[in-house]
Design a protein around this motif. Structure first.
Motif, PDB file in Angstrom:
ATOM      1  N   LEU A 110       0.845  -1.207   0.000  1.00  0.00           N
ATOM      2  CA  LEU A 110       0.000   0.000   0.000  1.00  0.00           C
ATOM      3  C   LEU A 110       0.872   1.245   0.000  1.00  0.00           C
ATOM      4  CD1 LEU A 110      -2.892  -0.832   2.505  1.00  0.00           C
ATOM      5  CD2 LEU A 110      -3.041  -0.536   0.035  1.00  0.00           C
ATOM      6  N   GLY A 111       0.424   2.228  -0.774  1.00  0.00           N
ATOM      7  CA  GLY A 111       1.116   3.507  -0.833  1.00  0.00           C
ATOM      8  C   GLY A 111       0.130   4.637  -0.575  1.00  0.00           C
ATOM      9  N   GLN A 112       0.065   5.588  -1.507  1.00  0.00           N
ATOM     10  CA  GLN A 112      -0.834   6.726  -1.365  1.00  0.00           C
ATOM     11  C   GLN A 112      -2.047   6.619  -2.287  1.00  0.00           C
ATOM     12  OE1 GLN A 112      -0.315   9.083   0.988  1.00  0.00           O
ATOM     13  NE2 GLN A 112       1.459   7.848   1.601  1.00  0.00           N
ATOM     14  N   THR A 113      -2.111   5.580  -3.106  1.00  0.00           N
ATOM     15  CA  THR A 113      -3.239   5.427  -4.035  1.00  0.00           C
ATOM     16  C   THR A 113      -4.202   4.385  -3.505  1.00  0.00           C
ATOM     17  OG1 THR A 113      -1.982   3.807  -5.314  1.00  0.00           O
ATOM     18  CG2 THR A 113      -1.884   6.089  -6.038  1.00  0.00           C
ATOM     19  N   TYR A 114      -5.473   4.579  -3.801  1.00  0.00           N
ATOM     20  CA  TYR A 114      -6.531   3.712  -3.288  1.00  0.00           C
ATOM     21  C   TYR A 114      -7.148   2.840  -4.378  1.00  0.00           C
ATOM     22  CZ  TYR A 114     -10.947   2.407  -1.005  1.00  0.00           C
ATOM     23  OH  TYR A 114     -12.004   1.728  -0.485  1.00  0.00           O
ATOM     24  N   GLY A 115      -7.086   3.292  -5.605  1.00  0.00           N
ATOM     25  CA  GLY A 115      -7.700   2.551  -6.693  1.00  0.00           C
ATOM     26  C   GLY A 115      -9.067   3.094  -7.048  1.00  0.00           C
ATOM     27  N   ASP A 116      -9.620   2.569  -8.134  1.00  0.00           N
ATOM     28  CA  ASP A 116     -10.923   3.026  -8.612  1.00  0.00           C
ATOM     29  C   ASP A 116     -12.032   2.582  -7.660  1.00  0.00           C
ATOM     30  OD1 ASP A 116      -9.598   4.046 -10.803  1.00  0.00           O
ATOM     31  OD2 ASP A 116      -9.955   2.266 -12.043  1.00  0.00           O
ATOM     32  N   PHE A 117     -13.022   3.464  -7.471  1.00  0.00           N
ATOM     33  CA  PHE A 117     -14.170   3.146  -6.630  1.00  0.00           C
ATOM     34  C   PHE A 117     -15.358   3.953  -7.105  1.00  0.00           C
ATOM     35  CE2 PHE A 117     -11.995   6.698  -4.772  1.00  0.00           C
ATOM     36  CZ  PHE A 117     -12.982   7.549  -4.348  1.00  0.00           C
ATOM     37  N   LEU A 118     -16.553   3.605  -6.618  1.00  0.00           N
ATOM     38  CA  LEU A 118     -17.802   4.276  -6.989  1.00  0.00           C
ATOM     39  C   LEU A 118     -18.216   5.223  -5.869  1.00  0.00           C
ATOM     40  CD1 LEU A 118     -19.880   1.314  -8.467  1.00  0.00           C
ATOM     41  CD2 LEU A 118     -18.796   3.164  -9.726  1.00  0.00           C
ATOM     42  N   LYS A 217      -5.511   1.716   5.898  1.00  0.00           N
ATOM     43  CA  LYS A 217      -4.301   1.360   6.643  1.00  0.00           C
ATOM     44  C   LYS A 217      -4.573   1.283   8.142  1.00  0.00           C
ATOM     45  CE  LYS A 217      -0.923   3.293   3.378  1.00  0.00           C
ATOM     46  NZ  LYS A 217       0.131   4.326   3.163  1.00  0.00           N
ATOM     47  N   ALA A 218      -5.356   2.243   8.624  1.00  0.00           N
ATOM     48  CA  ALA A 218      -5.696   2.238  10.049  1.00  0.00           C
ATOM     49  C   ALA A 218      -6.508   1.000  10.408  1.00  0.00           C
ATOM     50  CB  ALA A 218      -6.471   3.510  10.406  1.00  0.00           C
ATOM     51  N   LYS A 219      -7.386   0.589   9.504  1.00  0.00           N
ATOM     52  CA  LYS A 219      -8.203  -0.599   9.725  1.00  0.00           C
ATOM     53  C   LYS A 219      -7.326  -1.859   9.806  1.00  0.00           C
ATOM     54  CE  LYS A 219     -12.228  -2.887   7.647  1.00  0.00           C
ATOM     55  NZ  LYS A 219     -13.162  -2.867   6.473  1.00  0.00           N
ATOM     56  N   ILE A 220      -6.315  -1.898   8.950  1.00  0.00           N
ATOM     57  CA  ILE A 220      -5.400  -3.048   8.943  1.00  0.00           C
ATOM     58  C   ILE A 220      -4.579  -3.094  10.223  1.00  0.00           C
ATOM     59  CG2 ILE A 220      -3.364  -3.993   7.788  1.00  0.00           C
ATOM     60  CD1 ILE A 220      -4.539  -2.901   5.151  1.00  0.00           C
ATOM     61  N   ILE A 221      -4.068  -1.936  10.634  1.00  0.00           N
ATOM     62  CA  ILE A 221      -3.237  -1.890  11.831  1.00  0.00           C
ATOM     63  C   ILE A 221      -4.052  -2.202  13.077  1.00  0.00           C
ATOM     64  CG2 ILE A 221      -1.842  -0.359  13.286  1.00  0.00           C
ATOM     65  CD1 ILE A 221      -0.979   1.099  10.739  1.00  0.00           C
ATOM     66  N   SER A 222      -5.286  -1.667  13.145  1.00  0.00           N
ATOM     67  CA  SER A 222      -6.126  -1.893  14.324  1.00  0.00           C
ATOM     68  C   SER A 222      -6.510  -3.361  14.480  1.00  0.00           C
ATOM     69  CB  SER A 222      -7.387  -1.034  14.236  1.00  0.00           C
ATOM     70  OG  SER A 222      -8.157  -1.414  13.100  1.00  0.00           O
TER      71      SER A 222
END
Length: 1320
Positions: A110-118, A217-222
C-alpha cells in the motif's frame, strides 16, 4: 545410532509422510502503481524464496494478476477485442477467486493510491439494470462478482477493487501468513534523493483518495495484522525475504537429513503428495448415496478379512433384487486377494475409492494402506513407476528408514521389470497391507515392459500373499477387466451410476459451488428424460454452468450439452466453447502453414496450450505454457496475459489441475482423450499417445504432433533448469526421431556432469537405458558416443563457454574442470557402460580413473569407489584373484580414516561393510585369518543404521568369517538371517538371494553333521532354486563376459546338485535326474570353455562310472546286486570332489574352512555306494597344505596377476586349448578338487573361446524318457540313458536323425579325448 540421529530420522520421516503444499501468496496492489516493486520482487526476491522452498520439498509461486493491464490493444482482431471486453467485467471476480485459491498466503503493498471506486453508487439503479453494456466498468465488476459467489461486495459498494481483495483475504478469512508492506511517502526513495520526499508533479492523488487509503491502513493496523514500512527497494526486499523465510521455516522446517535429499526423494514425495491431494479434492465434492454406502461396506469387509457375500443376510435386510440392482457380485471361493471395482467410464469409481480410502484410514489407522491414482502423467502411469512406488512405500512402512532404502535406487536389479516385480511380491508378504490402484486401464509400458503386458496383469503371480488385499478399479471394456476376470482369486464388483433424481441433483449442486443457483430446481423432468447422466457428466455440466454464463446464455448452452450422447461428444462441445470464449489466433508464417489444426475452427492459443500439455512428458507449469505460447507467436497485441490465462484457468481448473510440483495435468483421462482425438487428430484406440512409437511423419496427424514436439525441443534447449530439461528434452527428441540430437544430448559433458552428481539415480538410469535402447535400434552406439565425450573431458575441451549472462543446460559447461571433476565424469561413464554390458570399455575407463587418482592427493573417497568398482567388475566376470587385489586396495584406502571418523560417518560405515563383504567373497583363507576381520566386522555391524540391506550384508560377512574361525553352527545362523532379510527385500529370483542360498547349501553339503532328511531335501531345493536364479540372470545380462561366468557357474551348481542327488539317494530315478544335470553341465562347459577343456573329462568320467555302477547293481535277470565299488577303487564321492577341478581358479579361499570336515565326512560316508578300497584317500586327507596344480588356473590367470589392465589378456582366444593336459595322482588332485568344488560360486572362469558349433552339446535335457526303464533289461536302459537317446533331444528327436548323429559324433570325439588323457 545416537539420539540426535534418531530424532533427525523421525523428523525426516514426518517430512516425507506429510504432503507439502506449495506456498503461493497473492500479490495485492493498485493496478497503476508499484510496478517497480513488482519487477524487483519478481526478478530478485521471489527466485530466492523459490530456491529455499525447493530445498524444503515444496515450491514458491507469487500470483500477481495486476502485472498485466486489462487494456484493449489497438487494431486487435474481433475475437481478441471480445476477450478484453469480457475480462473488464470479471476482473474483480477473477481476483477474488485467486485470493481464495492462494489462501492462506497474502502479500499486500500500500502507498498513497486507493484505486478506482464508486463514490455515487445507487443500489436501485444497479438492480434495475438488465444489460451489462449499460453499466460502467466498476458496476459491471460488482454485478459479475455478486452473481458468481460474492454477493457481499454489494454491502460495501463504494470500496475499491483493492479493498475488496483485502477484505476477502484478511477480514472475511483469518491467517497468520498475511503481510502488509506500507510504502513511506508517495514514491520510492532512490540513493540520490534526500530524505524529504515530495509527490511527483502531475500527481493525480486527491485528498479524498488519501483519506480512503488512510482509513484502510488504520483498519489493517487496528486488526493487528503484521505491517512493515519501507522506503526503497532494498529495504522492501530484505523485509519481505525475512518474513517469508520465517513462513517457510515454520511450515517446512529444515533437518540435517533434508539437506541431502535428491531428485529421487523429491519425485517420490511429490508423487505421494499428488495422491494425497487427489483424495482430499475428491472428499470435498463427494456425495453419499445408497450405492456408495453399500460399496463402502463391501470394500471394508474385503480389506479386513475374507468374507463371502452372505445372500441370506442381505435378503434379511433388504430384498436380493434391491442389492443386485446396484451390484452384480460374482461368487468367489473362501480366499480372494484382489477386488476389482468396475463400471462404465464416468460412473464415479475414482471419487468413490478416494473417499473410501480416507474413510478407511480414519477408521483403521493401524492398518497399512497405500493408494495410487493413475492417469496424470506418463511416468505416474508407467508400470515401473507404479511398482517402484508400492515397493518404496512398503519398505518405508515396514522398516521405517526413509533415506536408508538407497539400494532401491542403486541396485541394478530394480531396473529389470521381472526383478522389480519380485521385490513387490516380497514386500507385500512382510505384514498385512491394503493396496489400492485406481484406473488400471491407464497403465502404460515404456521403460520396463510393454503396455499390453502391463494392462493384462500377466506379470502378477497367480496367488498373492494372504497378508495383502489388492483393490483395483477399471472400466468394464478394458483389457485389464477381461484379463482379471479370468483369475480365480479376483472378486468382481460392478458399480452402476446412481439412478435417483435426488442423488443426481446433489452431485450437480456439490460441484456448482454457488448456493443461489440451481438450473434444475424447476426442471426435474430433464433428469428423468436423461437417465444416462453419469456423475462425470453432471460434474462437467456443473463446472460449465458456473463459467459459461459470463460469456453466453447458460440455458441454451446446457440444452446443447444435454443433447449429446457420449462423454467424448460432450468434451468436443466444451473444447469448442473454450476456444471461442477464451482464445484468439494470429496469422502464422507460411513455413508453418502445413501445421494448421485438423479440427476446423478449433484454432488459437487455448487449443495450442492444451495440445502442448497433452504431448508433454511430465506436464508443464503455467509459466512454461505462457512462455511457449509467446515463442509460437502470441506476443505484442496477441500476447496471452496472466489475466487472460486466469480466466481460462477458472473454466478449466476442475479438469486441468496443478500437481504439488506446480505442473499442470489432465484431471480425467476423458479430457486427455478428447484433446488427442479432436485437437491432434490421433486415431489410436488401444495405444495411448504417450505409449506409441516415434512418429514416421507420413500423415498430417503425425506432422502436427511433430510440429509441437519441435516447439518443445527448441524451448527446452534454451532452459537452464536441468531437471526440467532432462525430463522433457530427450523425450521429445525421441518422439521426433531426432536421433543425432538425442545421442549428442545424452553424451554431452554438461549432461554427464549433472547426472554424475545424483545420489540415488533410479529414474535417471532407467530413462538413460531406455533412450540408449531406442538409439541402439536406430544404429547408434553408446560406447562410441561416450568415448568421444571422454576424449573431450580428458582434453579439457568441456569448459569453453559463450559470453552470456545466463546459459541453457546445453550451453553450460564446467567452468573450472578439476581433476576431481574429470574423475567423477569418467567414473559415471564407466559405471553406465558397465550397466549397458560394455564390460571391456568400462574396465578401461575405471583403470584410467584409478591412474588419475593415484597421481592426485586428497581423493581417497573417489579412489575407494573406483577400486571397489574394479573389484566388483572382476568378480562379475569370474576373475576372483584380480577382484581380491582391488578390494585389498579399497580396504587400505578405508584404513586411512581413523576409527572415530568411521564411527561418526554413516557413509564410511557403509563402505566398510561393502569392502568386507567383497573380501569375504574373494579373499584367501589365510588373509581372513591373519587380519582378524571377524572382530572388525562385528564392531562395524553395530554402527549400522536401520538399512536392512546393509544388515544382511553384515550378517553375510560375519557368517563367512565365523566359518573361517571354525564356528559352523553360528555361521549357519548368521547366513540364514542374511537369507531371510534378502528374501524379504528382493524376493526369490535375485542373484543376492541365490548367492546366499548356494553358500548355505555348500555348507550343509560339504560340512554335514549327520544331516537329517529334511536338511538333505533343503540342500537339493536350494541348489534347484539357485539354478533357476542363474538361468534367469543369464537371460537378463547383456555382457558376454558376465554371461560366460554365469553359465560356467551354473555348470558348477548343476554338478553339485547332481552330486547331492547321487550321494543321498542312489535309486534309479535320482540317478536319472543326476545324469540329466551332469549332461547339462557338460553342455555349458563345452560351449563356454571349449570342447577340449579338461573339466569335461571329469564329467564324462563320472558318467561312465555311473553307467558301470548301474550295470554292477543289476544282474542279468534284472535282480539288484550289491555294488563292490568303482572300477579303479575310488568312491563316487572321490569323483564328485574331482568333478570341478578346472573351473575353480582360487584354491585357497574360504572354502578351505570346509575341507577338513569334508575329508572326515568323505571317509565316513564312502561306503554309501561301495566299500572303502582306496589307500590314496588317507594320504590325501593328511595333507595340510593345499597344492595348486598348473591346470587349476586359466591361461590368462598368470599375466592377470602381473598387470591390472587385463582386458586384452582376458579376451585372448585359444590360450587354454594349447595347455598340455595332464592327470594328477589321486593324492594331489582329489584334495585340490575337493576344495575347488566348494568354491564354485566364487570361481574364475577360463576364457578360451569355443569355436562355432564345435563341441557344443544341446541344452535340452529336461524331457522325460520316452518309456520308463524296466527291470527286465536294466543294462539296456542305463545304456540308452548314457548314449543320449533322450538326454540330448526332446520328444521329437526321432524326426531329427541327422542332428542326432552329429551329437553322437561329438560325444564319441569327447570320449576318445578323455580316453587319451587317461592313457597319458
Amino acid at each position: 545410532m545416537s539420539q540426535k540421529t534418531e530424532e533427525n530420522t523421525e523428523r525426516y520421516a514426518q517430512f516425507l509422510s506429510q504432503p507439502h503444499k506449495p506456498i503461493q501468496p497473492y500479490i495485492c496492489a493498485t493496478l497503476n502503481d508499484f510496478q517497480e516493486e513488482r519487477d524487483f520482487l519478481a526478478n530478485n526476491i521471489f527466485p530466492q524464496l523459490k530456491t529455499l522452498c525447493n530445498s524444503r520439498g515444496t515450491y514458491f509461486k507469487a500470483v500477481d494478476l495486476s502485472r498485466s493491464a486489462a487494456e484493449t490493444p489497438e487494431s486487435s482482431p474481433a475475437n481478441l477485442f471480445r476477450q478484453h471486453s469480457c475480462l473488464q467485467s470479471q476482473h474483480l471476480k477473477l481476483c477474488l477467486d485467486h485470493v481464495n485459491s492462494c489462501y492462506p498466503f497474502f502479500i499486500c503493498m500500500l502507498g498513497q493510491t486507493y484505486g478506482d471506486f464508486l463514490p455515487d453508487y445507487s443500489a436501485f439503479t444497479f438492480f434495475k439494470a438488465t444489460d451489462l453494456s449499460n453499466l460502467s466498468k466498476l458496476e459491471q465488476n460488482l454485478y459479475v462478482a455478486a452473481k458468481n459467489g460474492y454477493p457481499w461486495v454489494l454491502e460495501n459498494p463504494n470500496c475499491s477493487l483493492l479493498e475488496f481483495e483485502i477484505i476477502q483475504a484478511a477480514f472475511r478469512n483469518e491467517s497468520e501468513f498475511q503481510y502488509f508492506y506500507f510504502r513511506k511517502g508517495a514514491t520510492l526513495r532512490t540513493v540520490d534523493e534526500k530524505k524529504e520526499e515530495k509527490p511527483p508533479s502531475g500527481s493525480t492523488v486527491n485528498e479524498k483518495e488519501k483519506l480512503r487509503v488512510g482509513r484502510l491502513k488504520a483498519k489493517i493496523i487496528s486488526k493487528g495484522l503484521p505491517v512493515r514500512f519501507y522506503a526503497d527497494l532494498r529495504e522492501l526486499g530484505e523485509l519481505l525475504f525475512k518474513d517469508w523465510s520465517v513462513v517457510i521455516e515454520k511450515l517446512y522446517p529444515a533437518t540435517p537429513r533434508i539437506e541431502n535429499i535428491d531428485y529421487e526423494d523429491y519425485k517420490h514425495r511429490f508423487e505421494r503428495s499428488y495422491h494425497e491431494e487427489f483424495t482430499e479434492k475428491c472428499e470435498q465434492v463427494f456425495v453419499i448415496s445408497k450405492e456408495s454406502k453399500r460399496t463402502f461396506e463391501i470394500l471394508e469387509k474385503f480389506a479386513l478379512k475374507d468374507v463371502e457375500m452372505d445372500f441370506n443376510n442381505a435378503a434379511a435386510n433388504s430384498s436380493l433384487d434391491s442389492v443386485l440392482r446396484f451390484f452384480r457380485v460374482n461368487s468367489f471361493p473362501a480366499y480372494k486377494s484382489i477386488l476389482l471395482l468396475s463400471g462404465e467410464r464416468g460412473c464415479g469409481k475414482s471419487t468413490l475409492i478416494a473417499n473410501w480410502v480416507n474413510y478407511f484410514r480414519k477408521k483403521y489407522p493401524s492398518v497399512l494402506m497405500i493408494s495410487q491414482f493413475l492417469g496424470s502423467t506418463c511416468e505416474s502411469s508407467d508400470i515401473m513407476s507404479v511398482i517402484h512406488y508400492f515397493v518404496t512405500e512398503l519398505h518405508l512402512e515396514n522398516y521405517g528408514t526413509p533415506l536408508e532404502m538407497d539400494f532401491l535406487n542403486e541396485d541394478s536389479s530394480v531396473l529389470v521389470f521381472s526383478l522389480l516385480v519380485e521385490m513387490f511380491i516380497a514386500s507385500i508378504s512382510l505384514k498385512p497391507c491394503v493396496l489400492v490402484l485406481d484406473g488400471i486401464e491407464e497403465l502404460i509400458g515404456i521403460y520396463g515392459t510393454s503396455g499390453q503386458k502391463a494392462k493384462d496383469f500377466s506379470w502378477l503371480p497367480c496367488s498373492l500373499s494372504p497378508h495383502c488385499k489388492f483393490i483395483m478399479s477399471t472400466v468394464s471394456s478394458s483389457l485389464s477387466y477381461k484379463s482379471l476376470c479370468a483369475r480365480p482369486d479376483v472378486r468382481m464388483v460392478d458399480l452402476i451410476s446412481p439412478g435417483d433424481e435426488e442423488t443426481k441433483l446433489n452431485i450437480f449442486r456439490q460441484h456448482l459451488s454457488i448456493a443461489s443457483i440451481d438450473p434444475f430446481q424447476q426442471s426435474r423432468k430433464a433428469l428423468k428424460k436423461k437417465p444416462d447422466l453419469s456423475p462425470l457428466k453432471l460434474t462437467i455440466l456443473a463446472s460449465e454452468w458456473r463459467e459459461c454464463r459470463i460469456y453466453r446464455n447458460e440455458f441454451q448452452c446446457m440444452r446443447e450439452y444435454l443433447e449429446v450422447a457420449s462423454i467424448q461428444d460432450l468434451w468436443e462441445l466444451i473444447l469448442k466453447r473454450w476456444i471461442e470464449d477464451y482464445s484468439w489466433t494470429f496469422q502464422p508464417k507460411k513455413a508453418n502453414s502445413e501445421t494448421v489444426a485438423l479440427g476446423e475452427g478449433l484454432e488459437g492459443w487455448v487449443a495450442d496450450a492444451l495440445v502442448l500439455l497433452c504431448i508433454s512428458h511430465c506436464g508443464l507449469s503455467e509459466d512454461e505454457l505462457l512462455e511457449l505460447l509467446d515463442t509460437m507467436g502470441y506476443k505484442n497485441q496477441y500476447k496471452v496475459t496472466t489475466l487472460h490465462w486466469a480466466a481460462f484457468r477458472n473454466a478449466t481448473k476442475p479438469w486441468v489441475q496443478e500437481k504439488p510440483n506446480g505442473r499442470l495435468y489432465f484431471r480425467h483421462q476423458s479430457l486427455r482423450s478428447a484433446v488427442e482425438h479432436k485437437l491432434l487428430g490421433y486415431t489410436g484406440v488401444l495405444t495411448p499417445i504417450r505409449e506409441c512409437n516415434p512418429y514416421p511423419f507420413q500423415n498430417p496427424t503425425s506432422q502436427k504432433r511433430a510440429y509441437f514436439h519441435q516447439i518443445l525441443i527448441r524451448y527446452f534447449q534454451q532452459q537452464s533448469t536441468f531437471w526440467r530439461v532432462y525430463e522433457e528434452l530427450p523425450w521429445h527428441l525421441k518422439m521426433n526421431r531426432s536421433w543425432r540430437g538425442l545421442c549428442n544430448f545424452l553424451s554431452s559433458p554438461s549432461i554427464i556432469d549433472f547426472l554424475s552428481r545424483i545420489q540415488s539415480p533410479f529414474w535417471t538410469r532407467l530413462q538413460l537405458i531406455h533412450y540408449w535402447n531406442v538409439l541402439s535400434e536406430a544404429g547408434y552406439d553408446a560406447s562410441g558416443a561416450y568415448l568421444l565425450s571422454v576424449a573431450k573431458i580428458k582434453g579439457d575441451q568441456c569448459h569453453k563457454v559463450k559470453k552470456r549472462l545466463t546459459f541453457s543446460v546445453l550451453e553450460s559447461r564446467i567452468f573450472e574442470v578439476t581433476d576431481a571433476d574429470k574423475c567423477r565424469l569418467l567414473f559415471f561413464i564407466a559405471s553406465f557402460l558397465k550397466l549397458l554390458g560394455k564390460t571391456n570399455e568400462a574396465e578401461e575407463l575405471f583403470l584410467i580413473v584409478e591412474d588419475m587418482l593415484m597421481q592426485s592427493q586428497g581423493m581417497t573417497d573417489m579412489l575407494f569407489k573406483v577400486q571397489n568398482a574394479l573389484g566388483e567388475l572382476n568378480l562379475e566376470i569370474g576373475m576372483t584373484e584380480g577382484g581380491f587385489q582391488y578390494f585389498q586396495k579399497a580396504l587400505s584406502d578405508l584404513l586411512c580414516f581413523s576409527p572415530r571418523d568411521i564411527k561418526e560417518s554413516e557413509s564410511l560405515v557403509k563402505k566398510a561393510v561393502r569392502v568386507l563383504y567383497n573380501l569375504a567373497k574373494s579373499a584367501p583363507l589365510e588373509f581372513l585369518k591373519e587380519n582378524d576381520l571377524l572382530e572388525c566386522a562385528t564392531k562395524i555391524s553395530r554402527l549400522l543404521d536401520y538399512n536392512p540391506h546393509d544388515h544382511a550384508t553384515a550378517k553375510y560377512v560375519e557368517g563367512v568369517l565365523m566359518l573361517v574361525a571354525g564356528n559352523t553352527s553360528d555361521a549357519k545362523a548368521k547366513l540364514q538371517e542374511c537369507l531371510n532379510i534378502r528374501r524379504s527385500l528382493f524376493g526369490e529370483k535375485n542373484m543376492l538371494v541365490g548367492e546366499i542360498r548356494e553358500l548355505l547349501a555348500d555348507l550343509l553339503f560339504f560340512l554335514p553333521d549327520d544331516n537329517t532328511k529334511s536338511e538333505m531335501k533343503q540342500i537339493i531345493e536350494y541348489y534347484k532354486q539357485v539354478i533357476k536364479i542363474k538361468e534367469n540372470a543369464d537371460s537378463l545380462t547383456n555382457s558376454s563376459l558376465i554371461r560366460k561366468h554365469l553359465n560356467v557357474s551354473l555348470s558348477d551348481t548343476l554338478c553339485k546338485l547332481a552330486g547331492q542327488l547321487l550321494i543321498n539317494d542312489s535309486c534309479h530315478h535320482s540317478m536319472i535326474e543326476a545324469v540329466g544335470y551332469l549332461y547339462k553341465s557338460l553342455d555349458l562347459r563345452a560351449t563356454y570353455l571349449g570342447p577340449s577343456h579338461s573339466s569335461i573329462h571329469g564329467i564324462l568320467q563320472i558318467l561312465r562310472e555311473i553307467k558301470w555302477i548301474r550295470g554292477r547293481r543289476c544282474g542279468p535277470q534284472g535282480i539288484s546286486q550289491p555294488c563292490e565299488g568303482f572300477r579303479n577303487g575310488l568312491s563316487l564321492w572321490d569323483y564328485l570332489l574331482k568333478l570341478n577341478y578346472h573351473s575353480a581358479q582360487n584354491s585357497n579361499t574360504v572354502s578351505s574352512a570346509m575341507c577338513t570336515d569334508a575329508d572326515k565326512f568323505q571317509r565316513a560316508n564312502s561306503a554309501d555306494l561301495e566299500p572303502h578300497t582306496s589307500s590314496d584317500k588317507s594320504k590325501c586327507v593328511k595333507r595340510k597344505k593345499i597344492l595348486k596344480p598348473t591346470l587349476s588356473s586359466s591361461a590368462e590367470e598368470k599375466p592377470q596377476q602381473k598387470t591390472p589392465n587385463n582386458a586384452e589378456v582376458r579376451n585372448s582366444p585359444g590360450k587354454e586349448a594349447s595347455k598340455k593336459k595332464k592327470d594328477y595322482p589321486p593324492s594331489i588332485s582329489s584334495l585340490h578338487k575337493m576344495n575347488s568344488l566348494v568354491k564354485l560360486s566364487k570361481q574364475r572362469i577360463l576364457s578360451a573361446k569355443s569355436e562355432s558349433g564345435e563341441g557344443r552339446i544341446t541344452t535340452i535335457y529336461c524331457h522325460p524318457p520316452v518309456s520308463p526303464l524296466t527291470g527286465n533289461n536294466p543294462w539296456e536302459s542305463i545304456s540308452d540313458l548314457i548314449s543320449e537317446k533322450w538326454l540330448f533331444h526332446g520328444p521329437s528327436y526321432s524326426s531329427s536323425h541327422k542332428y542326432f548323429l552329429q551329437r553322437c559324433q561329438i560325444e564319441t570325439k569327447l570320449l576318445k579325448t578323455a580316453n587319451y588323457i587317461d592313457k597319458e
